[in-house]
Scaffold this motif. Structure first.
Motif, PDB file in Angstrom:
ATOM      1  N   THR A 144     -24.853 -22.628 -10.506  1.00  0.00           N
ATOM      2  CA  THR A 144     -24.057 -21.479 -10.935  1.00  0.00           C
ATOM      3  C   THR A 144     -23.681 -20.598  -9.747  1.00  0.00           C
ATOM      4  O   THR A 144     -24.435 -20.472  -8.775  1.00  0.00           O
ATOM      5  N   GLY A 145     -22.526 -19.968  -9.862  1.00  0.00           N
ATOM      6  CA  GLY A 145     -22.141 -18.999  -8.846  1.00  0.00           C
ATOM      7  C   GLY A 145     -23.081 -17.819  -8.798  1.00  0.00           C
ATOM      8  O   GLY A 145     -23.308 -17.231  -7.741  1.00  0.00           O
ATOM      9  N   ALA A 146     -23.656 -17.464  -9.939  1.00  0.00           N
ATOM     10  CA  ALA A 146     -24.606 -16.352  -9.997  1.00  0.00           C
ATOM     11  C   ALA A 146     -25.836 -16.615  -9.154  1.00  0.00           C
ATOM     12  O   ALA A 146     -26.546 -15.680  -8.760  1.00  0.00           O
ATOM     13  N   HIS A 147     -26.118 -17.885  -8.850  1.00  0.00           N
ATOM     14  CA  HIS A 147     -27.249 -18.249  -7.993  1.00  0.00           C
ATOM     15  C   HIS A 147     -26.777 -18.823  -6.664  1.00  0.00           C
ATOM     16  O   HIS A 147     -27.533 -19.529  -5.988  1.00  0.00           O
ATOM     17  N   PHE A 178     -20.055 -18.696 -17.191  1.00  0.00           N
ATOM     18  CA  PHE A 178     -21.452 -18.272 -17.083  1.00  0.00           C
ATOM     19  C   PHE A 178     -21.565 -17.045 -16.191  1.00  0.00           C
ATOM     20  O   PHE A 178     -22.218 -16.057 -16.547  1.00  0.00           O
ATOM     21  N   ASP A 179     -20.926 -17.098 -15.024  1.00  0.00           N
ATOM     22  CA  ASP A 179     -21.051 -16.017 -14.048  1.00  0.00           C
ATOM     23  C   ASP A 179     -20.496 -14.697 -14.596  1.00  0.00           C
ATOM     24  O   ASP A 179     -21.116 -13.639 -14.461  1.00  0.00           O
ATOM     25  N   ARG A 180     -19.333 -14.773 -15.217  1.00  0.00           N
ATOM     26  CA  ARG A 180     -18.692 -13.562 -15.749  1.00  0.00           C
ATOM     27  C   ARG A 180     -19.522 -12.943 -16.868  1.00  0.00           C
ATOM     28  O   ARG A 180     -19.760 -11.725 -16.885  1.00  0.00           O
ATOM     29  N   LEU A 181     -19.996 -13.771 -17.783  1.00  0.00           N
ATOM     30  CA  LEU A 181     -20.766 -13.251 -18.914  1.00  0.00           C
ATOM     31  C   LEU A 181     -22.160 -12.799 -18.491  1.00  0.00           C
ATOM     32  O   LEU A 181     -22.729 -11.885 -19.084  1.00  0.00           O
ATOM     33  N   MET A 192     -28.689 -16.822 -19.148  1.00  0.00           N
ATOM     34  CA  MET A 192     -28.042 -15.539 -19.384  1.00  0.00           C
ATOM     35  C   MET A 192     -27.961 -15.323 -20.893  1.00  0.00           C
ATOM     36  O   MET A 192     -27.998 -16.270 -21.679  1.00  0.00           O
ATOM     37  N   ILE A 193     -27.868 -14.050 -21.282  1.00  0.00           N
ATOM     38  CA  ILE A 193     -27.759 -13.675 -22.693  1.00  0.00           C
ATOM     39  C   ILE A 193     -26.697 -12.592 -22.819  1.00  0.00           C
ATOM     40  O   ILE A 193     -26.649 -11.654 -22.018  1.00  0.00           O
ATOM     41  N   THR A 194     -25.848 -12.736 -23.816  1.00  0.00           N
ATOM     42  CA  THR A 194     -24.817 -11.739 -24.069  1.00  0.00           C
ATOM     43  C   THR A 194     -24.801 -11.386 -25.544  1.00  0.00           C
ATOM     44  O   THR A 194     -25.405 -12.082 -26.358  1.00  0.00           O
TER      45      THR A 194
END
Length: 460
Positions: free
Chosen positions: A19-22, A32-35, A283-285
């Motif tokens: 993921t970009g978040a990691h 995934f990254d946006r949310l 992630m959780i939204t």
């Protein structure tokens, strides 16, 4: 107050660094990254047992693998155990399971082995009865259903159809993909047509795979292609939720059962307590999670069920050993655990402890029929601040004797609590002088080749 819907988007064998978040620079996971930025990114999320069946049993029950009895693959989940689906079902929810189950030991899965899920479109071992463009599942009556399209898309289509049918009643939907798990009969990672070539043209390889390689040099492009399609499917499912006017009333969790080390830590893809096998994207939204930020608490598979139950406003059953993350989401200062426990009881018998800085692991002789051992030997110690990809094994070095003693005591406390009061022996690693330098990837490869020829791992 309206009960929130809950959706679990569950991938199989996905590394956190896809993921970009990691930190992955390839742009594989924009949804995934946006949310994760808009909702709650569970930054330190881990599989408690990096193997399909045990991890799934822990997720469904909020227990560690040895507590469920599912300590290796092909052990059915006990019929009488408390589960996520049973809790939601008792509290007025429609529940549905789509995809891979791996907790029944038989195909098709009979109703009594479905963990309390009401609607059913699934297979016990999806990797054995289907392929990338041959999505085969079984319905609630045990009838075979072949769905059109690439397998990720076929399951996503089924999930969207379910959401559309249940606009007016609260539901719990679990969508369990096989991807990005390898396709067993080909030992390959088959992405959609054309995706492998696109990935290979701009491939980023994580540092552990650069140094140790394993099978990644020919499999990583396909693996990334699967990850990209999963994220596209995730975005499509979220678009459906939004288009139906349900976004403000629906909690969505994205997570995975375990990760993938590409045969760098043992002879297959997981069954190791290294970060490359246990750390997953989560992630959780939705209501209760918007603007939760990046949560750094050490989160594990048994925490998933209590978190979702609590987030829905339902009382968490006392039988669940995991903890709800909701207090930390609401207030980062809320107390939480300082370390995390891992178990391995297939291929090897191992236990490990992780803090925010350290990873300490022990192993024992493997017994197929026994979930634990009476005696373990120290196998590794990693300083995750300096060595996040766990390339330099510090175990036995005299500079870390005090650190090891503390981690050993904490690991034994975990084992005693989770494994019915059992407190095994841990045999110390042979002592050796500390090395005061860091290795470059070229040196690591040379050391790994030398040590492997001697039956060792780097730094042993």
């Amino acid at each position: 107050m309206q009960k929130p819907n809950v959706i679990v988007f569950f991938t199989d064998q996905q590394r956190h660094d896809t993921t970009g978040a990691h930190g992955n620079p390839m742009g594989l996971t924009p949804n995934f990254d946006r949310l994760a930025r808009a909702g709650t990114h569970v930054y330190n999320s881990f599989a408690c047992q990096p193997l399909c069946g045990p991890a799934r049993a822990s997720l469904q029950t909020g227990l560690w693998a040895t507590q469920t009895g599912v300590f290796r693959n092909e052990i059915p989940l006990p019929d009488d155990i408390e589960t996520l689906a049973k809790v939601f079902g008792r509290n007025g929810y429609s529940t549905a399971y789509i995809g891979k189950w791996h907790l029944a030991g038989v195909e098709p899965v009979p109703k009594e082995r479905r963990g309390g899920w009401q609607e059913w479109l699934a297979a016990n071992n999806l990797e054995f009865i289907s392929d990338a463009y041959d999505a085969v599942l079984f319905d609630g009556e045990g009838q075979e259903k072949k769905l059109p399209g690439y397998r990720v898309d076929a399951l996503t289509d089924a999930a969207i159809r379910y959401v559309d049918r249940h606009r007016s009643d609260p539901f719990l939907l679990f969508v369990s993909f096989l991807e990005p798990h390898h396709q067993n009969h080909t030992d390959d990672y088959p992405p959609p047509e054309g995706y492998r070539q696109a990935m290979d043209a701009n491939l980023w390889t994580p540092p552990d795979l650069v140094a140790l390689e394993g099978t990644s040099s020919w499999q990583l492009g396909g693996y990334y292609g699967m990850v990209k399609r999963l994220d596209e499917a995730f975005g499509r499912l979220m678009d459906a939720v939004r288009s139906l006017g349900m976004a403000n009333d629906t909690i969505v969790m994205f997570t995975s059962d375990h990760a993938c080390h590409f045969k760098t830590r043992n002879v297959e893809y997981k069954r190791s307590c290294h970060e490359s096998a246990v750390r997953v994207p989560t992630m959780i939204t939705g209501p209760g999670f918007m603007a939760g930020g990046q949560v750094r608490a050490l989160f594990s598979t048994p925490d998933i069920a209590p978190t979702l139950i609590d987030a829905a406003g339902i009382e968490v059953p006392p039988s669940m050993e995991g903890r709800s993350l909701m207090p930390v989401v609401r207030d980062a200062r809320s107390p939480w655990r300082d370390d995390l426990f891992f178990q391995i009881s297939e291929t090897e018998t191992g236990r490990a402890l992780r803090t925010h800085r350290w990873k300490y692991g022990v192993t024992a002789e493997y017994d197929h029929d026994c979930p634990r051992a009476d005696s373990y030997r120290e196998a590794y110690l990693y300083d995750l601040d300096a060595d996040p990809y766990e390339m330099v094994n510090l175990i036995g070095m005299d500079a870390f004797v005090t650190v090891v003693a503390e981690l050993k005591a904490r690991l034994l406390d975990w084992i005693e609590r989770i494994e019915d009061g059992h407190r095994p022996e841990i045999v110390a690693a042979p002592q050796r002088p500390s090395r005061q330098y860091r290795l470059h990837p070229r040196q690591l490869r040379e050391e790994y080749a030398r040590d492997s020829s001697m039956g060792m791992r780097p730094g042993d």
